[in-house]
Design an enzyme around this catalytic site. Structure first.
Site, PDB file in Angstrom:
ATOM      1  N   SER A  74      25.533-118.247 -88.938  1.00  0.00           N
ATOM      2  CA  SER A  74      26.955-118.580 -88.932  1.00  0.00           C
ATOM      3  C   SER A  74      27.524-118.661 -90.354  1.00  0.00           C
ATOM      4  CB  SER A  74      27.138-119.934 -88.235  1.00  0.00           C
ATOM      5  OG  SER A  74      28.401-120.483 -88.514  1.00  0.00           O
ATOM      6  N   TYR A  90      33.656-115.887 -89.977  1.00  0.00           N
ATOM      7  CA  TYR A  90      34.950-116.460 -89.601  1.00  0.00           C
ATOM      8  C   TYR A  90      35.968-115.947 -90.600  1.00  0.00           C
ATOM      9  CZ  TYR A  90      33.225-119.992 -86.260  1.00  0.00           C
ATOM     10  OH  TYR A  90      32.696-120.627 -85.182  1.00  0.00           O
ATOM     11  N   LYS A 135      33.139-110.848 -81.483  1.00  0.00           N
ATOM     12  CA  LYS A 135      32.715-111.960 -80.618  1.00  0.00           C
ATOM     13  C   LYS A 135      33.917-112.786 -80.178  1.00  0.00           C
ATOM     14  CE  LYS A 135      29.503-115.927 -80.688  1.00  0.00           C
ATOM     15  NZ  LYS A 135      30.305-117.142 -80.816  1.00  0.00           N
ATOM     16  N   HIS A 184      32.903-119.105 -76.576  1.00  0.00           N
ATOM     17  CA  HIS A 184      32.416-120.026 -77.610  1.00  0.00           C
ATOM     18  C   HIS A 184      31.638-121.187 -76.967  1.00  0.00           C
ATOM     19  CE1 HIS A 184      33.270-120.198 -82.039  1.00  0.00           C
ATOM     20  NE2 HIS A 184      32.643-121.350 -81.913  1.00  0.00           N
TER      21      HIS A 184
HETATM   22  C1  FNR Z   1      28.659-122.557 -81.626  1.00  0.00           C
HETATM   23  N1  FNR Z   1      29.219-121.279 -81.581  1.00  0.00           N
HETATM   24  C2  FNR Z   1      29.584-120.658 -82.753  1.00  0.00           C
HETATM   25  N2  FNR Z   1      30.037-119.371 -82.735  1.00  0.00           N
HETATM   26  C3  FNR Z   1      30.341-118.734 -83.884  1.00  0.00           C
HETATM   27  O1  FNR Z   1      30.720-117.571 -83.829  1.00  0.00           O
HETATM   28  N3  FNR Z   1      30.194-119.371 -85.080  1.00  0.00           N
HETATM   29  C4  FNR Z   1      29.776-120.652 -85.191  1.00  0.00           C
HETATM   30  O2  FNR Z   1      29.654-121.203 -86.279  1.00  0.00           O
HETATM   31  C5  FNR Z   1      29.486-121.339 -83.982  1.00  0.00           C
HETATM   32  N4  FNR Z   1      29.061-122.643 -83.999  1.00  0.00           N
HETATM   33  C6  FNR Z   1      28.592-123.245 -82.854  1.00  0.00           C
HETATM   34  C7  FNR Z   1      28.012-124.498 -82.923  1.00  0.00           C
HETATM   35  C8  FNR Z   1      27.466-125.065 -81.788  1.00  0.00           C
HETATM   36  C9  FNR Z   1      26.821-126.405 -81.869  1.00  0.00           C
HETATM   37  C10 FNR Z   1      27.501-124.374 -80.555  1.00  0.00           C
HETATM   38  C11 FNR Z   1      26.888-124.964 -79.303  1.00  0.00           C
HETATM   39  C12 FNR Z   1      28.101-123.143 -80.486  1.00  0.00           C
HETATM   40  C13 FNR Z   1      29.248-120.539 -80.316  1.00  0.00           C
HETATM   41  C14 FNR Z   1      27.940-119.786 -80.099  1.00  0.00           C
HETATM   42  O3  FNR Z   1      27.804-118.706 -80.977  1.00  0.00           O
HETATM   43  C15 FNR Z   1      27.836-119.232 -78.670  1.00  0.00           C
HETATM   44  O4  FNR Z   1      28.997-118.514 -78.386  1.00  0.00           O
HETATM   45  C16 FNR Z   1      27.627-120.333 -77.630  1.00  0.00           C
HETATM   46  O5  FNR Z   1      26.774-121.335 -78.126  1.00  0.00           O
HETATM   47  C17 FNR Z   1      27.039-119.759 -76.353  1.00  0.00           C
HETATM   48  O6  FNR Z   1      26.922-120.714 -75.376  1.00  0.00           O
HETATM   49  P1  FNR Z   1      25.579-121.586 -75.070  1.00  0.00           P
HETATM   50  O7  FNR Z   1      24.421-120.641 -75.108  1.00  0.00           O
HETATM   51  O8  FNR Z   1      25.517-122.613 -76.153  1.00  0.00           O
HETATM   52  O9  FNR Z   1      25.879-122.167 -73.739  1.00  0.00           O
END
Ligand code: FNR
Length: 388
Positions: A110, A133, A255, A279
């Site tokens: 990330s 981002y 995404k 997300h």
């Molecule tokens: C995320 N997600 C996320 N996505 C992204 O593009 N950049 C990020 O920094 C983050 N940070 C993040 C932190 C935490 C704690 C979570 C749980 C999720 C979203 C992540 O990439 C993904 O889309 C989801 O986590 C998918 O769902 P599940 O597998 O957690 O249910």
């Protein structure tokens, strides 16, 4: 004290992580926005899809290997980009990337990771995916892209669903910050998380490694908080994506797609792959689960680009369901974060081993021997999530 071998499912890791990770960082993972209905639906809708068991099919020789973005992968799974992963366990991003590498699947880093791009690259062999981002400070974005190139990242994932931020109640109530502020409540909590504290004392990686010292005016955590509040760029549009594609020049993954029209626009803007994602239910609460919209998006763009999916995948059976409905592969977020928070690198390795095993055996029960053969015919009710 349980060993990785005693862990048999994601729920085991979740429970242990809840005991071992400081409350504010555990809650940061185990929460969705507002009512959390989309967070829950991601997992509940996957469960509604039932498998068609087939018997007396020769299933002796099986493989769950595939390719993701043109590269071989041991199974159709990648680790999702997640912020502050190094707060689940000291050096968390490096350890998770190493576990992914060892298991033969891609790792995504990330923008808001604790370990930096360079640091993860220095501790791994396999090129990882970098998630971007888009901030207002375009010079910083250009610099991040250059750093990802220099680290030989295999793909750039641009996340489009966080230009405004959904509210997660617990993060506000817990006063989420990194490192935790020394309030009485936090100190009492940390006193019960000694393994975590010891780990953190043994590493210098406590801040946002990609940002501090790189973004203009961000020298420490305090200036970072101010910076990030102002930085997510709400003017972001498809034009910017074309600019990013030019700067990057490599494989571009978009995404945060939940709609077939947006999927078509992403492809028109140059995406090589898309990730159907809400997300993890952390942004627009009330949006549909990802598995329910996956088929319409596969139908719209599936012949042109790879369609990946994430959200609610916690088991090999969930991976199989997503593949059955047309996903090239899935990304997992919380499933690996719980394993990391519970046990560090061996936890993530065990989590991936469990998913691979369950995927393989479930595929066999459905009478299939390769991932390429898996399609909607392995489901009894492939249309159950359609039509409202
Ligand atoms: C995320 N997600 C996320 N996505 C992204 O593009 N950049 C990020 O920094 C983050 N940070 C993040 C932190 C935490 C704690 C979570 C749980 C999720 C979203 C992540 O990439 C993904 O889309 C989801 O986590 C998918 O769902 P599940 O597998 O957690 O249910």
């Amino acid at each position: 004290m349980p060993s990785p071998a005693q862990m048999t499912c994601t729920e085991d890791f979740r429970r242990l992580a809840q005991r071992r990770v400081p409350r504010m960082f555990y809650d940061y993972v185990d929460s969705g926005s507002w009512t959390e209905s989309t967070y829950r639906d991601n997992a509940l809708d996957l469960q509604k899809l039932k498998f068609r068991q087939r018997v007396a099919v020769d299933i002796a020789h099986r493989t769950i290997g595939t390719t993701l973005l043109g590269e071989p992968a041991a199974m159709p799974v990648a680790l999702a980009p997640t912020g502050m992963t190094g707060m689940q366990w000291a050096d968390g991003e490096i350890l998770a990337a190493q576990a992914a590498e060892q298991s033969g699947i891609p790792f995504s880093l990330s923008t808001v990771s604790i370990c930096s791009i360079e640091d993860v690259a220095a501790h791994t062999q396999r090129p990882f995916w970098f998630q971007l981002y888009v901030m207002r400070d375009r010079a910083f974005i250009r610099d991040l892209i250059e750093r990802a190139k220099a680290a030989a990242c295999a793909a750039l994932i641009v996340t489009l669903d966080l230009q405004v931020v959904g509210q997660r109640h617990k993060d506000i109530k817990n006063g989420l910050s990194t490192p935790p502020r020394p309030t009485l409540k936090n100190l009492i909590d940390l006193a019960t998380k000694l393994r975590w504290c010891k780990g953190m004392m043994g590493t210098r990686r406590h801040g946002f490694g990609n940002i501090i010292g790189h973004a203009k005016g961000v020298k420490d955590v305090h200036s970072l908080t101010r910076w990030s509040a102002e930085q997510f760029d709400p003017t972001l549009s498809w034009k910017d994506l074309e600019w990013i594609k030019q700067c990057w020049g490599g494989k571009l993954v978009v995404k945060g797609i939940l709609d077939a029209d947006d999927a078509r626009l992403a492809v028109a803007a140059g995406a090589d792959a898309i990730i159907v994602s809400n997300h993890g239910g952390r942004q627009l609460d009330g949006a549909p689960s990802t598995i329910s919209v996956l088929p319409s998006i596969v139908q719209a763009v599936g012949t042109q680009v790879e369609v990946l999916m994430d959200g609610g995948v916690t088991s090999g059976q969930d991976v199989l369901r997503a593949v059955a409905l047309g996903a090239r592969g899935v990304l997992i977020g919380r499933a690996f974060l719980y394993a990391l928070g519970a046990m560090g690198r061996p936890g993530v390795s065990r989590c991936l081993e469990l998913i691979a095993k369950e995927l393989d055996v479930s595929m066999a029960f459905c009478g299939k021997t390769t991932i390429a053969d898996v399609d909607r015919s392995i489901l009894v009710n492939p249309d159950i999530l359609q039509g409202g």
